[in-house]
Design a protein around this motif. Structure first.
Motif, mmCIF file in Angstrom:
data_model
loop_
_atom_site.group_PDB
_atom_site.id
_atom_site.type_symbol
_atom_site.label_atom_id
_atom_site.label_comp_id
_atom_site.label_asym_id
_atom_site.label_seq_id
_atom_site.Cartn_x
_atom_site.Cartn_y
_atom_site.Cartn_z
ATOM 1 N N MET A 1 0.848 -1.198 0.000
ATOM 2 C CA MET A 1 0.000 0.000 0.000
ATOM 3 C C MET A 1 0.878 1.240 0.000
ATOM 4 N N SER A 2 0.549 2.209 -0.828
ATOM 5 C CA SER A 2 1.347 3.414 -0.944
ATOM 6 C C SER A 2 1.447 4.150 0.389
ATOM 7 N N TYR A 3 2.660 4.599 0.725
ATOM 8 C CA TYR A 3 2.972 5.339 1.951
ATOM 9 C C TYR A 3 2.842 4.487 3.216
ATOM 10 N N GLN A 4 2.714 3.179 3.082
ATOM 11 C CA GLN A 4 2.666 2.296 4.241
ATOM 12 C C GLN A 4 3.755 1.221 4.165
ATOM 13 N N GLU A 5 4.735 1.402 3.284
ATOM 14 C CA GLU A 5 5.789 0.413 3.150
ATOM 15 C C GLU A 5 6.646 0.357 4.424
ATOM 16 N N LYS A 6 7.362 -0.739 4.585
ATOM 17 C CA LYS A 6 8.269 -0.882 5.718
ATOM 18 C C LYS A 6 9.240 0.289 5.771
ATOM 19 N N HIS A 7 9.346 0.911 6.934
ATOM 20 C CA HIS A 7 10.245 2.034 7.199
ATOM 21 C C HIS A 7 9.813 3.345 6.541
ATOM 22 N N ARG A 8 8.645 3.379 5.901
ATOM 23 C CA ARG A 8 8.164 4.631 5.311
ATOM 24 C C ARG A 8 7.817 5.623 6.418
ATOM 25 N N PRO A 9 8.445 6.814 6.457
ATOM 26 C CA PRO A 9 8.079 7.823 7.456
ATOM 27 C C PRO A 9 6.612 8.217 7.345
ATOM 28 N N THR A 57 0.182 24.009 3.986
ATOM 29 C CA THR A 57 -0.395 25.196 4.623
ATOM 30 C C THR A 57 -0.011 25.301 6.086
ATOM 31 N N ASP A 58 0.660 24.252 6.619
ATOM 32 C CA ASP A 58 0.983 24.250 8.049
ATOM 33 C C ASP A 58 2.393 23.758 8.369
ATOM 34 N N LEU A 59 3.223 23.535 7.354
ATOM 35 C CA LEU A 59 4.604 23.070 7.520
ATOM 36 C C LEU A 59 4.692 21.659 8.098
ATOM 37 N N TYR A 60 3.619 20.900 8.016
ATOM 38 C CA TYR A 60 3.592 19.541 8.583
ATOM 39 C C TYR A 60 2.959 18.542 7.623
ATOM 40 N N HIS A 61 1.793 18.891 7.066
ATOM 41 C CA HIS A 61 1.140 18.062 6.065
ATOM 42 C C HIS A 61 1.531 18.570 4.676
ATOM 43 N N TRP A 62 1.929 17.650 3.780
ATOM 44 C CA TRP A 62 2.472 18.049 2.495
ATOM 45 C C TRP A 62 1.717 17.404 1.333
ATOM 46 N N GLU A 63 1.617 18.149 0.245
ATOM 47 C CA GLU A 63 1.053 17.629 -0.994
ATOM 48 C C GLU A 63 2.146 17.665 -2.058
ATOM 49 N N SER A 471 -0.650 9.620 10.934
ATOM 50 C CA SER A 471 0.108 9.754 9.708
ATOM 51 C C SER A 471 -0.286 11.034 8.971
ATOM 52 N N ILE A 472 0.706 11.745 8.426
ATOM 53 C CA ILE A 472 0.405 12.933 7.629
ATOM 54 C C ILE A 472 -0.165 12.551 6.264
ATOM 55 N N TRP A 473 -0.129 11.272 5.933
ATOM 56 C CA TRP A 473 -0.580 10.827 4.615
ATOM 57 C C TRP A 473 -2.041 10.409 4.609
ATOM 58 N N LYS A 474 -2.688 10.335 5.766
ATOM 59 C CA LYS A 474 -4.080 9.918 5.817
ATOM 60 C C LYS A 474 -5.009 11.079 5.503
#
Length: 474
Positions: A1-9, A57-63, A471-474
């Motif tokens: 699953m994208s962004y859920q790989e082993k060791h993925r930040p 927009t918040d220096l934490y969540h990124w697109e 997660s910032i990716w959710k």
């Protein structure tokens, strides 16, 4: 699953796939923080350099966006910066309006400085037809322009890395540049090449003063080996930088961990924020992750703090998670040679408030995985050091990776400790960021437990807060 790989930040920016390194073109414009970065869009190694692009927009969540700048006849696109040309000093924008201008290194037959401009909030870029704006025929390493507006001299000022020193240039319009001065040949270290400079004007906490800070990244000979960032404090008059530090013994490291490099600041912000590449050139090309390679550090707010008559950088991490789960414990006593344990998340933070310790206090914490791997942080007040033991987990991909990574406490009691854990990294902030250590880890299992210990004296802790971060990716 994208962004859920082993060791993925899960708390740090990574691209969906392929290689990244240095942050570039950091600028705030019309409600967005732009993060450009060195990017190979086609493979997982350092080659074919482009500028990638992400916004927040918040220096934490990124697109993540597409490629911003691609190679051309002048070469590949190396590191650089971006500014808001709000008064259209460049004349590149219609009807006197302003926009974004990127200043970057073209890496071809030689390294030269070029510019590009954007009229649509950084989504598309047009390279200046007169590039390069600073040609080069003599210096092998001539790169990484960082530009900002210097109010007192009413000009754009560029700091440029030149192998073993920094050069300063000035311009009224971002196109025509004049050499101003050089700095640094008399200072070490010159084992590695100087890279990614920055020039900041930072407030000194608990005073009305501000001080100039010159940032230098060096790709070898850091305090724990390999890549690292150091800095000078001093004055800048629009032409020359005059450091407070007068000898090599006075060199100050921004982060004494193994994995914080090429850090630069955002343009056009009220407070000063920066971000670094979370890796080390000793092993960056072989770290055991896929399909991406490398991450950025957390963004940090910057200031200066006076300690014993000297000025040190203070860095406070930016975390904006409105749905975090927080568990707190108060008034904990830990006796000599004993341990107390707490359940924690492998994507979270731990905050400790410590009662005053004596000169002999030696204590620390262990991050333990469900496979009994231990990553230990030990603080030794008598030696004025802290050490992260990174000898477990996956380490055999590089002989330079398993390390006992040391930093300085600057002669201070550790009254506050913040540790941020994110699947393949630990960032340590002592005393609200006066001492910082950023380090990759690659556990085979999952961090599930925090153990706090003391070696030779009882330890009183006012508060322990364990925070599970989403997660910032959710």
């Amino acid at each position: 699953m994208s962004y859920q790989e082993k060791h993925r930040p899960q708390l740090h920016f990574t691209p969906k796939e392929n290689w990244i390194n240095d942050p570039n073109g950091l600028v705030y414009y019309e409600g967005e923080y732009h993060l450009f970065y060195q990017r190979n869009p086609n493979a997982n190694d350092h080659a074919d350099m482009h500028w990638g692009h992400a916004t927040s927009t918040d220096l934490y969540h990124w697109e993540e966006h597409g490629i911003a700048l691609a190679p051309d006849e002048l070469g590949t696109i190396f590191s650089g910066s971006a500014v808001v040309d709000k008064n259209n000093t460049s004349g590149l924008f219609e009807n006197g309006s302003g926009g974004l201008v990127a200043i970057f290194t073209h890496d071809g037959e030689s390294q030269q400085q070029s510019i590009a401009y954007s009229k649509d909030k950084g989504r598309t870029w047009t390279k200046y037809e007169g590039n390069p704006v600073i040609p080069n025929t003599k210096i092998k390493d001539f790169r990484d322009p960082k530009v900002s507006w210097h109010e007192d001299s009413e000009q754009w000022v560029m700091v440029l890395a030149c192998g073993d020193h920094i050069q300063f240039y000035g311009s009224p319009n971002l196109i025509n540049w004049t050499y101003l001065s050089s700095f640094g040949k008399e200072y070490p270290s010159h084992i590695g090449v100087w890279e990614c400079p920055d020039l900041l004007y930072l407030p000194v906490e608990n005073s009305s003063k501000k001080e100039w800070v010159l940032i230098v990244s060096i790709n070898d000979d850091g305090p724990n080996g390999g890549s690292a960032v150091y800095y000078f404090t001093g004055s800048f008059d629009g032409k020359e930088f005059h450091p407070n530090e007068k000898s090599e013994d006075a060199l100050k490291w921004a982060d004494t961990g193994k994995d914080f490099y090429a850090a630069v600041s955002w343009d056009n912000t009220e407070d000063t924020y920066w971000i670094g590449w979370m890796n080390n050139w000793q092993y960056a090309g072989v770290v055991p992750v896929s399909p991406w390679r490398s991450a950025m550090s957390l963004v940090r707010k910057m200031s200066l703090n006076e300690v014993g008559g000297d000025l040190f950088l203070k860095q406070e991490p930016i975390i904006t998670d409105n749905n975090k789960e927080v568990i707190s414990y108060q008034n904990i006593d830990i006796q000599t040679d004993t341990t107390k344990s707490y359940g924690i998340s492998d994507t979270g933070q731990v905050n400790l408030q410590i009662s005053k310790t004596s000169a002999s206090t030696k204590w620390g914490m262990k991050f333990v995985t469900d496979q009994n791997e231990v990553f230990c942080l030990e603080l030794n007040k008598a030696e004025d050091t802290y050490t992260l033991y990174r000898t477990e987990g996956l380490t055999d991909f590089s002989e330079d990776f398993p390390e006992e990574i040391k930093g300085s406490l600057h002669g201070l009691d550790v009254q506050e400790l913040q540790a941020i854990i994110d699947r393949s990294s630990v960032e340590i902030f002592l005393n609200k960021g006066l001492s910082v250590s950023t380090n990759l880890i690659y556990p085979k299992g999952t961090v599930v437990q925090l153990e706090i210990f003391t070696v030779n004296e009882a330890l009183q802790i006012e508060n322990i807060t364990c925070t599970n971060l989403n997660s910032i990716w959710k």
